[in-house]
Design a protein around this motif. Structure first.
Motif, PDB file in Angstrom:
ATOM      1  N   UNK A 231       0.814  -1.220   0.000  1.00  0.00           N
ATOM      2  CA  UNK A 231       0.000   0.000   0.000  1.00  0.00           C
ATOM      3  C   UNK A 231       0.844   1.265   0.000  1.00  0.00           C
ATOM      4  N   UNK A 232       2.173   1.138   0.030  1.00  0.00           N
ATOM      5  CA  UNK A 232       3.032   2.313  -0.044  1.00  0.00           C
ATOM      6  C   UNK A 232       3.169   3.073   1.253  1.00  0.00           C
ATOM      7  N   UNK A 233       3.101   2.366   2.400  1.00  0.00           N
ATOM      8  CA  UNK A 233       3.325   3.027   3.686  1.00  0.00           C
ATOM      9  C   UNK A 233       4.776   3.509   3.744  1.00  0.00           C
ATOM     10  N   UNK A 234       4.970   4.689   4.291  1.00  0.00           N
ATOM     11  CA  UNK A 234       6.299   5.297   4.357  1.00  0.00           C
ATOM     12  C   UNK A 234       6.986   5.079   5.696  1.00  0.00           C
ATOM     13  N   UNK A 235       6.242   5.254   6.803  1.00  0.00           N
ATOM     14  CA  UNK A 235       6.821   5.173   8.140  1.00  0.00           C
ATOM     15  C   UNK A 235       5.858   4.420   9.051  1.00  0.00           C
ATOM     16  N   UNK A 236       6.419   3.582   9.915  1.00  0.00           N
ATOM     17  CA  UNK A 236       5.658   2.911  10.966  1.00  0.00           C
ATOM     18  C   UNK A 236       6.258   3.303  12.308  1.00  0.00           C
ATOM     19  N   UNK A 237       5.431   3.833  13.216  1.00  0.00           N
ATOM     20  CA  UNK A 237       5.855   4.150  14.569  1.00  0.00           C
ATOM     21  C   UNK A 237       5.371   3.063  15.518  1.00  0.00           C
ATOM     22  N   UNK A 238       6.254   2.660  16.436  1.00  0.00           N
ATOM     23  CA  UNK A 238       5.876   1.733  17.488  1.00  0.00           C
ATOM     24  C   UNK A 238       6.585   2.144  18.773  1.00  0.00           C
ATOM     25  N   UNK A 239       6.458   1.320  19.812  1.00  0.00           N
ATOM     26  CA  UNK A 239       7.022   1.686  21.114  1.00  0.00           C
ATOM     27  C   UNK A 239       7.379   0.404  21.856  1.00  0.00           C
ATOM     28  N   UNK A 240       6.936   0.288  23.134  1.00  0.00           N
ATOM     29  CA  UNK A 240       7.056  -0.910  23.960  1.00  0.00           C
ATOM     30  C   UNK A 240       8.483  -1.102  24.476  1.00  0.00           C
ATOM     31  N   UNK A 241       9.484  -1.156  23.587  1.00  0.00           N
ATOM     32  CA  UNK A 241      10.871  -1.135  24.007  1.00  0.00           C
ATOM     33  C   UNK A 241      11.235   0.323  24.276  1.00  0.00           C
TER      34      UNK A 241
END
Length: 388
Positions: free
Chosen positions: A288-298
């Motif tokens: 789908x052409x996603x550019x950036x994924x943000x996550x956390x947890x660590x």
């Protein structure tokens, strides 16, 4: 005596609307007054005149303690002032005047801020909450248009007092004029307060929205990876799963120049608490052409190289950013970086995003305001990417 306990704070901005929320000490009525913002063009008395010209007032006589009022018929990308008011038999209360701005439209540059772990770090925090206050103050200093919180914003989502202690109190000066978006982390426990305090689109634990030239998608990774099976998926992450189907169709339907997805559990991080099961979503996001994924947890900062099909790909890859911001756990990092790691540092931080139609820039800033990572992605009219 009737008092305001939380807020007011802003939710779900659009080109023509803004949603206002606050909590009162007793059930009471709800009213939001919106005023014209008049700039001062001479002298040294601040940026705006005291609000006097009432533009609109939206009120309900229904009693509640958590108030939610949406004001419509506003102008895109425009400054206003607002004031909230509540009353009941024991008296009334009104807030100060606060500025706000409606959402940016297509082609209009804007900025956003990203952090997390405002509550998740609390068990390790030796600062008495000062780190939280520092991070919120730095975010406010950079004046973002919107703010994203990538889970664990409280220590225990079922505890009423935690929402004030870890989020609303330290973040008050930011949240009063900056719309916020949150995803569920494991510390929220899918608690009912999350659903009461935020005005996200139903079902609230996953949703999407547009702001400027960006299409944002929020997912609930704690639904994919439930506590009893963590770090493995509770059921197959694929066709037939409600969130998987939502992500697939939502991304396909968007023609936005930039696409950003955020959720709590990190699919890539060279440290503890990596959740590889979340990589089951990568192919959908890549296609789908996603550019950036943000996550956390660590509870670290980490930025990956652009990745596609499990390899580094500077043409079509996705950059994965772990923004475990309002804390720092250097011992959670592995002794050496993983192959996918571009930059990594365990310091309290937030990420500032600056978006134009041609570029997406991310700046990692620590609790003292120091820049320690900078990344820029550009895209031409044909969609060809360049990384700097």
């Amino acid at each position: 005596m009737l008092t305001i306990l939380k807020g007011p704070y802003l939710q779900w901005p659009t080109l023509e609307t803004m949603t206002f929320m606050w909590e009162t000490s007793e059930p009471s009525t709800s009213e939001v007054r919106v005023f014209v913002a008049e700039r001062i063009h001479s002298g040294h008395h601040g940026n705006f005149k005291r609000p006097e010209q009432l533009l609109s007032s939206v009120a309900t006589q229904e009693y509640s303690t958590i108030h939610q009022v949406t004001v419509a018929n506003l102008q895109p990308g425009t400054y206003y002032f607002y004031q909230v008011y509540s009353s009941n038999e024991s008296g009334d209360v009104e807030s100060n005047f606060y500025p706000f701005m409606t959402a940016a439209g297509d082609g209009i540059p804007f900025s956003f801020a990203v952090t997390s772990e405002t509550g998740g770090f609390s068990g390790f925090d030796q600062s008495g909450g000062q780190i939280n206050r520092n991070i919120f103050a730095q975010m406010k200093r950079y004046r973002p248009d919107i703010a994203l919180f990538i889970g664990d914003i409280v220590d225990d989502g079922d505890e009423y007092d935690h929402w004030e202690k870890y989020f609303f109190a330290p973040g008050q000066e930011l949240l009063v004029n900056t719309p916020s978006y949150c995803c569920l982390g494991n510390h929220e426990n899918n608690g009912s307060w999350f659903y009461k305090y935020f005005a996200f689109a139903a079902p609230k634990n996953f949703y999407s929205f547009d702001y400027g030239d960006v299409h944002f998608v929020c997912l609930d990774s704690t639904d994919f990876i439930k506590s009893e099976t963590y770090p493995y998926s509770s059921e197959e992450i694929g066709p037939g799963h409600a969130q998987y189907e939502f992500l697939l169709h939502d991304l396909r339907a968007s023609s936005a120049k930039w696409k950003i997805v955020f959720f709590h559990y990190p699919p890539y991080v060279s440290g503890g608490y990596e959740v590889e099961a979340m990589r089951k979503l990568c192919s959908v996001m890549e296609q789908a052409g996603v550019d950036v994924v943000f996550s956390s947890h660590t509870i670290v900062y980490e930025r990956s190289h652009p990745l596609k099909d499990g390899k580094i790909d500077f043409q079509d890859g996705i950059v994965y950013v772990v923004a475990g911001g309002a804390g720092a756990m250097p011992e959670w990092l592995l002794p050496k970086r993983a192959w996918h790691t571009s930059q990594s540092l365990a310091v309290p931080h937030f990420v500032q995003g600056v978006v134009t139609p041609q570029s997406l820039e991310l700046r990692a800033i620590d609790e003292n305001g120091n820049l320690f990572d900078l990344f820029r992605l550009t895209k031409d009219d044909e969609g060809n990417k360049s990384y700097f």
